[in-house]
Design a protein around this motif. Structure first.
Motif, PDB file in Angstrom:
ATOM      1  N   SER A   1      33.487  54.271  20.779  1.00  0.00           N
ATOM      2  CA  SER A   1      32.226  53.209  20.889  1.00  0.00           C
ATOM      3  C   SER A   1      32.284  52.713  22.250  1.00  0.00           C
ATOM      4  CB  SER A   1      32.174  52.082  19.920  1.00  0.00           C
ATOM      5  OG  SER A   1      33.189  51.384  19.807  1.00  0.00           O
TER       6      SER A   1
ATOM      7  N   ILE B   1      38.228  44.884  18.946  1.00  0.00           N
ATOM      8  CA  ILE B   1      39.236  44.609  18.016  1.00  0.00           C
ATOM      9  C   ILE B   1      39.133  45.329  16.786  1.00  0.00           C
ATOM     10  CG2 ILE B   1      38.372  42.464  18.467  1.00  0.00           C
ATOM     11  CD1 ILE B   1      36.483  41.978  16.196  1.00  0.00           C
TER      12      ILE B   1
ATOM     13  N   SER C   1      31.624  44.282  18.490  1.00  0.00           N
ATOM     14  CA  SER C   1      32.229  45.377  17.551  1.00  0.00           C
ATOM     15  C   SER C   1      31.288  45.935  16.660  1.00  0.00           C
ATOM     16  CB  SER C   1      33.029  44.455  16.638  1.00  0.00           C
ATOM     17  OG  SER C   1      33.989  45.519  15.846  1.00  0.00           O
TER      18      SER C   1
ATOM     19  N   ASP D   1      42.011  50.547  25.015  1.00  0.00           N
ATOM     20  CA  ASP D   1      41.119  49.565  25.390  1.00  0.00           C
ATOM     21  C   ASP D   1      41.586  48.757  26.614  1.00  0.00           C
ATOM     22  OD1 ASP D   1      38.229  48.165  23.927  1.00  0.00           O
ATOM     23  OD2 ASP D   1      39.143  47.107  25.691  1.00  0.00           O
ATOM     24  N   GLN D   2      40.897  48.370  27.766  1.00  0.00           N
ATOM     25  CA  GLN D   2      41.352  47.855  28.916  1.00  0.00           C
ATOM     26  C   GLN D   2      41.726  46.281  28.605  1.00  0.00           C
ATOM     27  OE1 GLN D   2      38.932  49.081  32.199  1.00  0.00           O
ATOM     28  NE2 GLN D   2      37.140  47.776  31.709  1.00  0.00           N
TER      29      GLN D   2
ATOM     30  N   ASN E   1      42.635  52.207  31.911  1.00  0.00           N
ATOM     31  CA  ASN E   1      41.271  52.410  32.275  1.00  0.00           C
ATOM     32  C   ASN E   1      40.722  53.708  32.092  1.00  0.00           C
ATOM     33  OD1 ASN E   1      38.663  52.720  33.468  1.00  0.00           O
ATOM     34  ND2 ASN E   1      39.207  51.513  35.277  1.00  0.00           N
ATOM     35  N   LEU E   2      39.792  53.930  30.958  1.00  0.00           N
ATOM     36  CA  LEU E   2      39.377  55.319  30.475  1.00  0.00           C
ATOM     37  C   LEU E   2      38.455  55.981  31.476  1.00  0.00           C
ATOM     38  CD1 LEU E   2      38.686  54.253  26.836  1.00  0.00           C
ATOM     39  CD2 LEU E   2      40.574  55.603  27.665  1.00  0.00           C
TER      40      LEU E   2
ATOM     41  N   ALA F   1      37.353  47.706  14.567  1.00  0.00           N
ATOM     42  CA  ALA F   1      36.525  47.954  13.369  1.00  0.00           C
ATOM     43  C   ALA F   1      36.519  49.378  13.089  1.00  0.00           C
ATOM     44  CB  ALA F   1      34.824  48.070  13.747  1.00  0.00           C
TER      45      ALA F   1
HETATM   46  C1  LIG Z   1      31.126  48.183  22.511  1.00  0.00           C
HETATM   47  S1  LIG Z   1      32.813  47.685  22.765  1.00  0.00           S
HETATM   48  C2  LIG Z   1      33.816  48.631  21.528  1.00  0.00           C
HETATM   49  C3  LIG Z   1      34.310  47.587  20.179  1.00  0.00           C
HETATM   50  C4  LIG Z   1      35.015  48.166  19.130  1.00  0.00           C
HETATM   51  N1  LIG Z   1      34.454  49.435  18.621  1.00  0.00           N
HETATM   52  C5  LIG Z   1      35.223  47.177  18.105  1.00  0.00           C
HETATM   53  O1  LIG Z   1      35.090  47.586  17.158  1.00  0.00           O
HETATM   54  O2  LIG Z   1      35.314  46.021  18.524  1.00  0.00           O
HETATM   55  C6  LIG Z   1      33.321  48.541  24.256  1.00  0.00           C
HETATM   56  C7  LIG Z   1      34.789  48.346  24.504  1.00  0.00           C
HETATM   57  O3  LIG Z   1      35.133  49.323  25.640  1.00  0.00           O
HETATM   58  C8  LIG Z   1      36.140  48.561  26.651  1.00  0.00           C
HETATM   59  N2  LIG Z   1      35.862  49.154  27.650  1.00  0.00           N
HETATM   60  C9  LIG Z   1      34.809  48.939  28.419  1.00  0.00           C
HETATM   61  N3  LIG Z   1      35.393  50.043  29.585  1.00  0.00           N
HETATM   62  C10 LIG Z   1      36.338  50.576  29.567  1.00  0.00           C
HETATM   63  C11 LIG Z   1      37.101  51.313  30.424  1.00  0.00           C
HETATM   64  N4  LIG Z   1      36.697  51.650  31.444  1.00  0.00           N
HETATM   65  N5  LIG Z   1      38.498  51.524  29.891  1.00  0.00           N
HETATM   66  C12 LIG Z   1      38.946  51.310  28.697  1.00  0.00           C
HETATM   67  N6  LIG Z   1      38.364  50.258  27.854  1.00  0.00           N
HETATM   68  C13 LIG Z   1      36.807  50.004  28.360  1.00  0.00           C
HETATM   69  C14 LIG Z   1      35.694  46.941  26.483  1.00  0.00           C
HETATM   70  O4  LIG Z   1      36.887  46.431  26.642  1.00  0.00           O
HETATM   71  C15 LIG Z   1      35.145  47.039  24.854  1.00  0.00           C
HETATM   72  O5  LIG Z   1      36.266  46.264  24.233  1.00  0.00           O
END
Ligand SMILES: C[S@@+](CC[C@H](N)C(=O)[O-])C[C@H]1O[C@@H](n2cnc3c(N)ncnc32)[C@H](O)[C@@H]1O
Length: 301
Positions: A74, A15, A284, A33-34, A54-55, A17
């Motif tokens: 993150s 979201i 977050s 972000d996916q 997808n990263l 941060a």
């Molecule tokens: C720990 S959260 C990060 C939150 C972010 N820093 C915030 O401020 O809300 C991890 C994020 O990675 C995304 N995510 C997880 N695996 C992913 C992938 N393979 N490709 C893209 N996004 C991914 C998730 O949807 C999630 O929003």
């Protein structure tokens, strides 16, 4: 004229941060972000559409020239938690992180900021990241920080790694930006947040209950972590509040965002369900903590 702000790629943007911490310090040129619900919330607040790629994919299209952009990430924390089985580099959820680490030599970031849970500091993932940053001759600092150290009544200790092509200065004193818990609360809490006496009786051993201090001088007990399962899991998902008239209630997603020091203008899409709001806020970061680290990273502290 003020020089333009350093451009950042924001991986796993959630979201936003990082974007919320950036004003006046950095500019986000490309969030990723996916998760469609994260991206809808991000777009609504920062008017920038995260790339839904997808990263883990070997083909990530990046904006910005090598050597000119900086990078924040993150990544998912489950590979490093007991609950997530602690499989580290063998966890499929670590693939996206490892993929980006593999891209670092071609991105050659000027500055780099990573957030994760404290057990990340003992992981093989961290070792691989450190080896790569070392090959890029970046200066590195690692720190564990909790919002309570900035005077914020919310426990959320996290591991951060900062790296720069410039020497990182010493850590400056932590700003005291928090205020008493009462000031983070909704003036008129939603009646749906209150739990019944039966619920309280049934879960009395699993609930973390926070009481407002009886006088302004009394010390506030710091709150527990708000996890992403807050709002549907009962025990160990986050704190409950004992109100002044003795009732027990959950914190609202808006209150959690305030404790994370998101700006007051930040909002979720109107139609978004409450459990989703809790999940996204629970994943977050604390904006004040990230802003402090960004100032350190960019030598603006
Ligand atoms: C720990 S959260 C990060 C939150 C972010 N820093 C915030 O401020 O809300 C991890 C994020 O990675 C995304 N995510 C997880 N695996 C992913 C992938 N393979 N490709 C893209 N996004 C991914 C998730 O949807 C999630 O929003």
């Amino acid at each position: 004229m003020k020089p333009s702000l350093p451009p950042f790629l924001e991986f796993f943007s959630g979201i936003g941060a990082f974007a919320a911490a950036a004003p006046g310090l950095a500019t986000v040129v490309q969030p990723f972000d996916q998760d469609a619900l994260c991206n809808e919330t991000y777009q609504l607040n920062f008017h920038n559409s995260p790339s839904p790629q997808n990263l883990s994919s070997p083909r990530i299209r990046l904006k910005g020239k090598p050597g000119e952009v900086s990078l924040h990430m993150s990544p998912p924390c489950q590979p490093y938690t007991k609950k997530g089985k602690g499989l580290d580099v063998d966890d499929p959820r670590a693939r996206a992180f490892l993929n980006i680490v593999g891209l670092l030599p071609s991105i050659r970031p000027r500055h780099f900021l990573l957030e994760n849970v404290p057990p990340f500091q003992d992981s093989e993932s961290r070792m691989r990241l450190l080896d790569t940053l070392d090959s890029l001759q970046m200066d590195v600092a690692e720190v564990l920080l909790c919002p309570t150290q900035l005077g914020i009544p919310n426990r959320r200790q996290r591991y951060f790694l900062l790296a720069s092509t410039q020497p990182l200065g010493p850590q400056s004193p932590l700003p005291q930006v928090g205020y008493p818990l009462k000031e983070y609360l909704d003036p008129k809490p939603d009646p749906a947040l209150f739990v019944s006496p039966e619920f309280e009786e049934k879960h009395r051993f699993g609930l973390d209950v926070v009481t407002l201090p009886s006088s302004p001088d009394a010390k506030q007990q710091p709150l527990a972590v708000f996890g992403s399962s807050y709002g549907h899991a009962v025990a160990r998902a986050g704190s409950y509040l004992r109100t002044e008239d003795g009732h027990l209630r959950r914190f609202s997603p808006k209150e959690i965002l305030r404790l994370l020091h998101f700006p007051n203008t930040f909002h979720f899409p109107q139609s978004m369900r409450q459990t989703i709001r809790y999940r996204l806020a629970g994943n977050s970061m604390n904006v004040a903590v990230v802003r402090y680290l960004l100032q350190w990273l960019l030598g603006e502290g």
